[in-house]
Design an enzyme around this catalytic site. Structure first.
Site, PDB file in Angstrom:
ATOM      1  N   HIS A 154       8.545 -23.465  -6.125  1.00  0.00           N
ATOM      2  CA  HIS A 154       8.440 -23.921  -4.735  1.00  0.00           C
ATOM      3  C   HIS A 154       9.489 -23.174  -3.918  1.00  0.00           C
ATOM      4  O   HIS A 154      10.633 -23.063  -4.338  1.00  0.00           O
ATOM      5  CB  HIS A 154       8.675 -25.427  -4.644  1.00  0.00           C
ATOM      6  CG  HIS A 154       8.764 -25.932  -3.232  1.00  0.00           C
ATOM      7  ND1 HIS A 154       7.801 -25.656  -2.289  1.00  0.00           N
ATOM      8  CD2 HIS A 154       9.711 -26.670  -2.591  1.00  0.00           C
ATOM      9  CE1 HIS A 154       8.150 -26.219  -1.139  1.00  0.00           C
ATOM     10  NE2 HIS A 154       9.300 -26.827  -1.293  1.00  0.00           N
TER      11      HIS A 154
ATOM     12  N   ASP B 237      -6.107  -8.595  -5.810  1.00  0.00           N
ATOM     13  CA  ASP B 237      -5.532  -8.217  -7.108  1.00  0.00           C
ATOM     14  C   ASP B 237      -4.888  -9.410  -7.825  1.00  0.00           C
ATOM     15  O   ASP B 237      -4.658  -9.355  -9.034  1.00  0.00           O
ATOM     16  CB  ASP B 237      -4.457  -7.132  -6.924  1.00  0.00           C
ATOM     17  CG  ASP B 237      -5.051  -5.739  -6.766  1.00  0.00           C
ATOM     18  OD1 ASP B 237      -6.195  -5.514  -7.199  1.00  0.00           O
ATOM     19  OD2 ASP B 237      -4.361  -4.855  -6.205  1.00  0.00           O
TER      20      ASP B 237
ATOM     21  N   TYR C 217      -6.542  -2.259 -15.577  1.00  0.00           N
ATOM     22  CA  TYR C 217      -5.298  -1.934 -14.879  1.00  0.00           C
ATOM     23  C   TYR C 217      -4.137  -2.056 -15.861  1.00  0.00           C
ATOM     24  O   TYR C 217      -4.111  -2.965 -16.686  1.00  0.00           O
ATOM     25  CB  TYR C 217      -5.090  -2.898 -13.707  1.00  0.00           C
ATOM     26  CG  TYR C 217      -3.838  -2.621 -12.911  1.00  0.00           C
ATOM     27  CD1 TYR C 217      -3.857  -1.772 -11.813  1.00  0.00           C
ATOM     28  CD2 TYR C 217      -2.624  -3.209 -13.275  1.00  0.00           C
ATOM     29  CE1 TYR C 217      -2.699  -1.517 -11.084  1.00  0.00           C
ATOM     30  CE2 TYR C 217      -1.469  -2.948 -12.552  1.00  0.00           C
ATOM     31  CZ  TYR C 217      -1.512  -2.098 -11.457  1.00  0.00           C
ATOM     32  OH  TYR C 217      -0.364  -1.848 -10.755  1.00  0.00           O
TER      33      TYR C 217
ATOM     34  N   HIS D 211       4.835 -27.800   5.411  1.00  0.00           N
ATOM     35  CA  HIS D 211       5.898 -27.792   4.420  1.00  0.00           C
ATOM     36  C   HIS D 211       6.148 -26.362   3.905  1.00  0.00           C
ATOM     37  O   HIS D 211       7.022 -25.680   4.421  1.00  0.00           O
ATOM     38  CB  HIS D 211       5.523 -28.764   3.299  1.00  0.00           C
ATOM     39  CG  HIS D 211       6.593 -28.985   2.280  1.00  0.00           C
ATOM     40  ND1 HIS D 211       6.548 -29.981   1.347  1.00  0.00           N
ATOM     41  CD2 HIS D 211       7.730 -28.312   2.024  1.00  0.00           C
ATOM     42  CE1 HIS D 211       7.619 -29.931   0.586  1.00  0.00           C
ATOM     43  NE2 HIS D 211       8.346 -28.924   0.979  1.00  0.00           N
TER      44      HIS D 211
ATOM     45  N   HIS E 225      10.559 -22.021   0.500  1.00  0.00           N
ATOM     46  CA  HIS E 225      10.247 -22.072   1.937  1.00  0.00           C
ATOM     47  C   HIS E 225      10.233 -20.639   2.464  1.00  0.00           C
ATOM     48  O   HIS E 225      10.744 -20.375   3.549  1.00  0.00           O
ATOM     49  CB  HIS E 225      11.270 -22.918   2.688  1.00  0.00           C
ATOM     50  CG  HIS E 225      11.206 -24.382   2.402  1.00  0.00           C
ATOM     51  ND1 HIS E 225      11.109 -25.335   3.379  1.00  0.00           N
ATOM     52  CD2 HIS E 225      11.205 -25.055   1.239  1.00  0.00           C
ATOM     53  CE1 HIS E 225      11.077 -26.545   2.826  1.00  0.00           C
ATOM     54  NE2 HIS E 225      11.140 -26.397   1.524  1.00  0.00           N
TER      55      HIS E 225
END
Lengths: 229, 229, 229, 229
Positions: A94, A119, A226, A168, A96
């Site tokens: 998480h 991708d 790839y 958020h 910001h």
């Protein structure tokens, strides 16, 4: 216990400031040991430059602290719900980070405008709905997880390893803590690109579906070609 | 073999992260030895901080790997087509640099709004069309090259050493690998300037043709007088 | 005298260039010793890389210089008024950080669009009105403080530790000089996020009140549970 | 000859990449010795990391090279005209710094939206008109100077030490080379702030005149009180 995982989670946390994804303590990374049913997470509100591997907190999937002197991240209950619902994932982040947070604040899903997105993420990155006042009042962090899970009712979290929580910020995940951070970096980069894209061309359309399929599959499909095998 | 060229191509690749043009492994540079008909390219998906000159892969113009332990860049077939069609060029770069990619995602050519652009590119930098589903399905990377070549049917690739691939990102080229990277840096810079220009003045016009001529010619014309002779 | 406070204020000043908040000498930090009724502030127009702790100027709350060889910041009279009116604060910062200054130049309060804001500021960050020509003419810096105080007539400066001065830039404050700088960093970050938010969605609404309450309270309320106790 | 001035001009040139104002060789700084009637300028197209003080080229005010092994900057004739017309200035800078260049490409003067601007520039920073095809064809760089001078017919270049050349980029000047670079840094910063200001509030008005007067005068007026005496 879980010394190796603690070190991995510590390193993944330290990658956040190195990649410019966080200011102060605005982020947390966790990683899970599926066999033992335990996950390791950053302690709450500890400065990154003081963080040590042994500060990582060990939690079980009932939300009990199993080891650690410090309080776990205030977002621990969100991580917990995601680990329970998304069984294939091994790490969660998480942040910001500013551009992804701006999309979250605008309440908008990130459309797939190009191959950079395709991708890594198959289709749009959804924006989860706001929690109700009741969901906020009681069990806010757990309910944040529940609303993310609701958002993925008809989506595969392995194909779309990110979500924006309205007003958020983003959560991302991956096969382990390092991979979840990798996806957080990619998300921030496409959030920036897509912002400029929309400024340059109001009403721009997503990339053609055939192109999205091609790029996602050449990296993640059964015949991926790839990179090095 | 081609030790000198491998070193040049390696150095040109390493310039991409130093100049902030790439995130993770999102780019590749190649350089060609026209006499031998061989080109050298970055291996696919290898981290820049682990890359070594000897990892560079040597390819011939039929698409055969001539030397190297690793797989070449997944975009090798695009480089190959461009080397065959644009005979004057000696190096090619592909990146997902954010501002140029945003223009590509918007499906827009970069207009020439000023002398920064005109010093390097004569006229607009075109945006190539999307590939058709059929072109994507079979030979995607080769067809990416073919569509770039189609875009330059009436353009001189030496005078306009860059293209935006729609919903994808930029390719640039130059007389050698280092020069192609130089053009990639310039492209990103003008993509940023031109974005802000349009935000400040919707409907802004390109720079006067006489000014574009002057700046391109004082650096690239037969009587060029910029720099040291 | 006040050697410890001088060092704190010096360190807080040096954090401004490290955090990218200032260009040249465009900022100043002060800190107060409430018991002695003295505050310490950066000298005016001194380069940050030449600044030393002993250069800090000591002022009393009548605006007299108590110690120091250099002139205090030209904004000293503003700091003075704020210390007198906002009795709970221990440090003040003024910068021209670019994104916050852009909102100030636009004459706009910063709406609370998300939890990044709500974690630090309860409700919008107001934009103070312009000074009248008379207020500018006589006692400009003191009147800048008076207009900020007027703006907080019905606001709690501890809950909203920042203001934008119209056509000028931000002031922030906090429990001490370091905390005031922390708030200046957060303000700049949300000014950037909120700018992008508005570009992505004209007419976007502030975050739900229940969410603003939750985030402010989990960090600053009587039952705060963020961080380590 | 002019060893001290060469060193000053060299140092001022090196400040351009340190401050992020230039990419590659896109800029040049000069400084003048008014008594001797000679100015010193960066050589054309030389990489900043290879530049040495002794590479600086000495020119007289008739445009003759007086000393130096290298060609002077291709913009030398522009500097020359400005030194002849603006007798109070001691240093000149040209860059393609991205935000100022974007305003130049948009063909727009920079309005004074706040005190950051008013602390350095009194009133708007003008955008000079495009040169005519004839002015471009013959004596382009000299005519660039003539058009700047024309733009300042009713302006004081000491009070407004900067100009934007349409579709090109900024020139700034000052009492010496270092001060001219200082003004180039400030210009880029306000070009960024003012861009965001306009995005946040279409139709925003310049700062009140009384505020512009106050800030310019407290730093530059006869009773200036900013900084140390």
């Amino acid at each position: 216990m879980l010394e190796e995982l603690k070190k991995e989670v510590y390193e993944a946390n330290m990658e956040l400031p190195r990649r410019g994804l966080i200011t102060y303590t605005w982020g947390n990374v966790s990683g899970i040991d599926r066999e033992k049913g335990l996950f390791v997470i950053k302690p709450s509100g500890v400065d990154y430059d003081k963080l040590k591997p042994e500060d990582m907190v060990v939690m079980d999937l009932n939300g009990n602290k199993v080891e650690g002197d410090l309080n776990p991240s205030s977002d621990t209950a969100t991580h917990l719900e995601l680990y329970k619902a998304f069984e294939e994932i091994g790490g969660i982040v998480h942040t910001h980070s500013p551009m992804a947070t701006a999309w979250a604040q605008a309440g908008r899903a990130l459309p797939c405008y190009g191959t950079t997105h395709a991708d890594y993420f198959y289709g749009e990155i959804p924006c989860a709905r706001n929690l109700t006042p009741e969901e906020i009042e009681e069990g806010y962090e757990k309910n944040t997880g529940m609303v993310i899970i609701e958002t993925f009712r008809d989506r595969n979290p392995v194909h779309v390893p990110a979500v924006l929580c309205k007003n958020h910020g983003p959560f991302t995940w991956g096969k382990d803590a390092a991979n979840a951070v990798h996806n957080a970096v990619v998300l921030e980069e496409i959030a920036k690109m897509n912002f400029v894209t929309e400024m340059l061309s109001r009403g721009v359309e997503p990339a053609p579906q055939s192109m999205q399929d091609k790029h996602f599959m050449r990296k993640h499909g059964p015949n991926a070609y790839y990179g090095q095998k």
